[in-house]
Design an enzyme around this catalytic site. Structure first.
Site, mmCIF file in Angstrom:
data_model
loop_
_atom_site.group_PDB
_atom_site.id
_atom_site.type_symbol
_atom_site.label_atom_id
_atom_site.label_comp_id
_atom_site.label_asym_id
_atom_site.label_seq_id
_atom_site.Cartn_x
_atom_site.Cartn_y
_atom_site.Cartn_z
ATOM 1 N N GLU A 163 -17.334 1.982 4.021
ATOM 2 C CA GLU A 163 -16.088 1.733 3.309
ATOM 3 C C GLU A 163 -16.160 0.509 2.388
ATOM 4 O OE1 GLU A 163 -14.094 3.989 3.452
ATOM 5 O OE2 GLU A 163 -13.788 4.804 5.446
ATOM 6 N N TYR A 194 10.218 -8.221 7.780
ATOM 7 C CA TYR A 194 8.834 -8.692 7.916
ATOM 8 C C TYR A 194 7.841 -7.766 7.236
ATOM 9 C CZ TYR A 194 10.556 -12.353 10.884
ATOM 10 O OH TYR A 194 11.240 -13.460 11.329
#
Length: 219
Positions: A75, A121
Site C-alpha cells: 500500500e 470530534y
C-alpha cells in the site's frame, strides 16, 4: 530518526492491542526529511521492530523509492500520495478496523465525505472523508486518483477495504484513525434511523476553530 521509528513501533502495538488491526492487516509510515519509514509487507503491527522497517525515498515517484530494509507494504503508493498532496503530512495510518471497513462497503453520504457529521470530534479530528472507488490493494491508479482529488482531506475510506488517515504528527494520524472508527461504529448503530447531524453552521464553525477540512455535502 530513532525516535520516529520507535514511535511508529509503539503506535503499531497500541493499534493492535485496541483491536483495530487484525492479523497482518494495516500499515503505518512516518516521514523524516526525505525518508519514509514504513511497516514491511506482511508485518503484524504488534511485532514491529524499529530496526526492521522499510525505508523509502520520499522524493521518488508513487510506485518507486524503496531504498533499504525489507520490502514495504504493497500500500505504499497510497501513503506516498498523502505525502505528495500535503508537504506538512508527517505520518499515514491505514487500518482494516471493522466498523470503518464496513462503512467503506456502503454508499457515501456525499461526494466529499463518506460519513456524515455525527459528532463534533469527527469534524475536529478527522474532517471530510471521501470514499475512494474500489481497486485491488496496492493499485497504483487508486493512489493517483486519491492524490488528484481537488479538495482538502486528511482521511479517506477505500471502498470495500478500509480507512486511511494522515497527520502532521503520528499521534494525530492515529487519533484520526481511532475517531474515524468510532464515528463509523455510530453510523452503523444508527443505520436506518434519522439521526440528528451537526448542522452546516455547527460543522463549519468547528472546522474553522480546529483547522480541519470540512465542506460537508458540497457536490
Amino acid at each position: 530518526m530513532t525516535d520516529a521509528r520507535h514511535e511508529l513501533v509503539a503506535a503499531g502495538r497500541a493499534l493492535s492491542a485496541a483491536g483495530l488491526s487484525p492479523g497482518a492487516s494495516g500499515n503505518l509510515s512516518v516521514r523524516v526529511g526525505d525518508l519514509i519509514y514504513m511497516t514491511p509487507t506482511g508485518a503484524r503491527l504488534e511485532d514491529l521492530d524499529p530496526d526492521r522497517l522499510a525505508v523509502l525515498d520520499a522524493r521518488a515517484p508513487l510506485r518507486e523509492g524503496h531504498t533499504a530494509g525489507p520490502p514495504p507494504s504493497k500500500e505504499f503508493p497510497l501513503h506516498r500520495a498523502f505525502y505528495r498532496r500535503d508537504p506538512g503530512t508527517r505520518a499515514v495510518v491505514h487500518l482494516h478496523s471493522a466498523h470503518a471497513a464496513a462503512c467503506s462497503c456502503l454508499p457515501a453520504w456525499s461526494r466529499r465525505s463518506a460519513l456524515a457529521p455525527l459528532t463534533p470530534y469527527f469534524v475536529m479530528r478527522v474532517g471530510q472523508t471521501p470514499l475512494i472507488p474500489y481497486a485491488a490493494p496496492g493499485d497504483l491508479g487508486q493512489a493517483h486518483r486519491m492524490e488528484a482529488l481537488g479538495f482538502p482531506f486528511r482521511a479517506a475510506l477505500l471502498q470495500n477495504h478500509g480507512p486511511i488517515t494522515a497527520g502532521d504528527t503520528l499521534a494525530r494520524a492515529v487519533d484520526a484513525a481511532v475517531e474515524l472508527e468510532e464515528v463509523a461504529r455510530l453510523t452503523l448503530l444508527l443505520k436506518d434511523t434519522a439521526p440528528r447531524l451537526l448542522t452546516t453552521e455547527e460543522a463549519t464553525d468547528l472546522a474553522h476553530r480546529y483547522g480541519s477540512p470540512w465542506e460537508g455535502a458540497v457536490d
